[in-house]
Design a protein around this motif. Sequence first.
Motif, PDB file in Angstrom:
ATOM      1  N   ASN A  39       0.724  -1.121  -0.076  1.00  0.00           N
ATOM      2  CA  ASN A  39       0.029  -0.115   0.020  1.00  0.00           C
ATOM      3  C   ASN A  39       0.846   1.117  -0.074  1.00  0.00           C
ATOM      4  N   THR A  40       0.620   2.208  -1.141  1.00  0.00           N
ATOM      5  CA  THR A  40       1.371   3.277  -1.069  1.00  0.00           C
ATOM      6  C   THR A  40       1.501   4.240   0.045  1.00  0.00           C
ATOM      7  N   ALA A  41       0.407   4.384   0.664  1.00  0.00           N
ATOM      8  CA  ALA A  41       0.155   5.277   1.861  1.00  0.00           C
ATOM      9  C   ALA A  41       0.880   4.634   2.963  1.00  0.00           C
ATOM     10  N   ASP A  42       0.918   3.483   3.285  1.00  0.00           N
ATOM     11  CA  ASP A  42       1.555   2.870   4.428  1.00  0.00           C
ATOM     12  C   ASP A  42       3.275   2.864   4.295  1.00  0.00           C
ATOM     13  N   VAL A  43       3.429   2.548   2.993  1.00  0.00           N
ATOM     14  CA  VAL A  43       4.982   2.657   2.660  1.00  0.00           C
ATOM     15  C   VAL A  43       5.454   3.960   2.794  1.00  0.00           C
ATOM     16  N   LEU A  44       4.767   4.842   2.295  1.00  0.00           N
ATOM     17  CA  LEU A  44       5.295   6.519   2.416  1.00  0.00           C
ATOM     18  C   LEU A  44       5.500   6.693   3.942  1.00  0.00           C
ATOM     19  N   LEU A  45       4.589   6.394   4.892  1.00  0.00           N
ATOM     20  CA  LEU A  45       4.616   6.688   6.170  1.00  0.00           C
ATOM     21  C   LEU A  45       5.694   5.813   7.074  1.00  0.00           C
ATOM     22  N   GLN A  46       5.861   4.730   6.481  1.00  0.00           N
ATOM     23  CA  GLN A  46       6.942   3.854   7.089  1.00  0.00           C
ATOM     24  C   GLN A  46       8.367   4.646   6.714  1.00  0.00           C
ATOM     25  N   LEU A  47       8.629   4.874   5.577  1.00  0.00           N
ATOM     26  CA  LEU A  47       9.816   5.526   5.223  1.00  0.00           C
ATOM     27  C   LEU A  47       9.976   6.741   5.805  1.00  0.00           C
ATOM     28  N   LEU A  48       9.076   7.510   6.294  1.00  0.00           N
ATOM     29  CA  LEU A  48       9.227   8.900   7.151  1.00  0.00           C
ATOM     30  C   LEU A  48       9.588   8.336   8.219  1.00  0.00           C
ATOM     31  N   GLU A  49       9.046   7.541   8.821  1.00  0.00           N
ATOM     32  CA  GLU A  49       9.140   7.061  10.116  1.00  0.00           C
ATOM     33  C   GLU A  49      10.555   6.413  10.377  1.00  0.00           C
ATOM     34  N   ARG A  50      11.148   5.969   9.693  1.00  0.00           N
ATOM     35  CA  ARG A  50      12.397   5.059   9.702  1.00  0.00           C
ATOM     36  C   ARG A  50      13.726   6.310   9.350  1.00  0.00           C
ATOM     37  N   ARG A  51      13.341   7.432   9.269  1.00  0.00           N
ATOM     38  CA  ARG A  51      14.384   8.450   9.317  1.00  0.00           C
ATOM     39  C   ARG A  51      15.117   8.513  10.539  1.00  0.00           C
ATOM     40  N   LEU A  52      16.351   8.565  10.629  1.00  0.00           N
ATOM     41  CA  LEU A  52      17.113   8.767  11.831  1.00  0.00           C
ATOM     42  C   LEU A  52      16.571   9.796  12.865  1.00  0.00           C
TER      43      LEU A  52
END
Length: 211
Positions: A87-100
């Motif tokens: 899911n594009t929305a889920d992956v987008l938020l995951q990428l933002l959350e995984r920022r250091l």
Amino acid sequence: MGRYIGPWVKLDRKFGVVVSGKKSAPRIMQRRNFPPGQHGRTKGRRRKLSEYGIRLMEKQKLKYLYGGLREKQFKRYFDLAAKSKENTADVLLQLLERRLDNVVYRLGFATTRRQARQLVAHGHILVNGRKVDIPHYEVEPGDIIEVKSSSRDIPFLKENLENIDPRSVPEWLELDKDNFRGKVLKNPEGVAEYLEIPINVQYIIEFYSKV
């Protein structure tokens, strides 16, 4: 477009929600019937947004919530998410959350993401024992995030950890307050549930699909 360097409470008022992370913002940004800024009173009442404007606003809210990302950075995250089979929305938020810088914020080392970015950029944070000064560094499950020993006497950092309730740390992270350390247990899931402000990520997807 460069990074925003103006007053963040002005953005809070513009969006009608607290994107700055400042605890004082809700009191300062009391809703008024005129736009924020020096000439807000002379412009009259707020204009109704177009469909495009509504979607643009959602994109801007998410960008500023995560510390004021540049458009190029944010678009790169979106493109990666759009190419994913998930899911594009889920992956987008995951990428933002995984920022250091976001992880440093989520662990309670900083009270805002911008403060967290400064901690990272100034070399106060270690990942698996090595200094990482890149705010957008992407953490992985198993990574150990800690404040380097020579930086643990920074007054605001000590105060932040003293005041944080470990229960407020997301379940994909683990905090060891006594040792100024945290661990990434797994990739984040259900990120939308603990965003600090309401954001319609589907509108962001629609925005990029039409530009």
